[in-house]
Design a protein around this motif. Structure first.
Motif, PDB file in Angstrom:
ATOM      1  N   ASN A  95      46.370  48.958  51.408  1.00  0.00           N
ATOM      2  CA  ASN A  95      46.835  50.307  51.742  1.00  0.00           C
ATOM      3  C   ASN A  95      46.563  51.280  50.614  1.00  0.00           C
ATOM      4  O   ASN A  95      46.345  52.468  50.846  1.00  0.00           O
ATOM      5  N   ASP A 140      47.445  43.751  52.572  1.00  0.00           N
ATOM      6  CA  ASP A 140      48.430  44.574  53.274  1.00  0.00           C
ATOM      7  C   ASP A 140      48.150  44.452  54.772  1.00  0.00           C
ATOM      8  O   ASP A 140      47.016  44.174  55.178  1.00  0.00           O
ATOM      9  N   HIS A 142      41.138  52.174  60.273  1.00  0.00           N
ATOM     10  CA  HIS A 142      41.178  53.156  59.189  1.00  0.00           C
ATOM     11  C   HIS A 142      39.802  53.714  58.836  1.00  0.00           C
ATOM     12  O   HIS A 142      39.610  54.253  57.745  1.00  0.00           O
ATOM     13  N   SER A 195      43.728  55.554  48.821  1.00  0.00           N
ATOM     14  CA  SER A 195      44.445  54.943  49.936  1.00  0.00           C
ATOM     15  C   SER A 195      43.471  54.334  50.938  1.00  0.00           C
ATOM     16  O   SER A 195      42.322  54.752  51.048  1.00  0.00           O
ATOM     17  N   MET A 196      43.950  53.352  51.661  1.00  0.00           N
ATOM     18  CA  MET A 196      43.179  52.639  52.681  1.00  0.00           C
ATOM     19  C   MET A 196      41.811  52.258  52.121  1.00  0.00           C
ATOM     20  O   MET A 196      40.809  52.931  52.316  1.00  0.00           O
TER      21      MET A 196
END
Length: 149
Positions: free
Chosen positions: A31, A59, A101, A37-38
């Protein structure tokens, strides 16, 4: 007969040595990481033909799916939260993403030997980057590490 046995044993020894030299790399699906992020960590990886990459769901709610692979290599598609191991059978550039994502530019690049499919991989990177709503430039930054043929 004796000569055939020696040749067979030599062949098996050489093949066993080649497999022993193959390296297993780990890519974490996270994450949050060093690149934001991601993210896959590492997002750029250099490997050798025959190496494997294990994608680990550090995650929840991530997967790894190939977007571009060299000719002769197999595509892959991991399920959400699934650890998947991929064998890098061919030289070239492997581009992959996390499906849920992808719009956050959660994608990565693996360079294996000569970049035999450079143009196709670059097109895949551009497609993913243009569709991303966040983390602009991250994937193209990874691809900038790939040597032009």
């Amino acid at each position: 007969m004796k000569r055939t046995l020696i040749h067979t044993l030599t062949f098996l020894l050489v093949m066993g040595s080649a497999q022993a030299l193959a390296e297993q790399h780990t890519v974490k699906m996270k994450n949050s990481g060093n690149d934001g992020s991601m993210v896959f960590e590492p997002g750029y990886l250099e490997a050798s033909p025959g190496d494997t990459v294990k994608f680990v769901a550090t995650d929840p709610a991530h997967n790894s799916v190939s977007e571009a692979v060299p000719e002769g290599a197999e595509d892959w598609s991991g399920s959400i939260n699934e650890e998947i191991t991929v064998t890098l059978s061919e030289e070239g550039v492997y581009v992959y993403k996390c499906v849920p994502h992808a719009t956050l530019n959660m994608a990565g690049v693996i360079s294996v030997g000569k970049s035999t499919n450079y143009d196709a991989a670059k097109a895949a990177v551009e497609k993913l980057s243009n569709a991303a709503a966040a983390n602009q430039g991250r994937l193209t930054g990874y691809f900038d590490n790939v040597a032009k043929p």
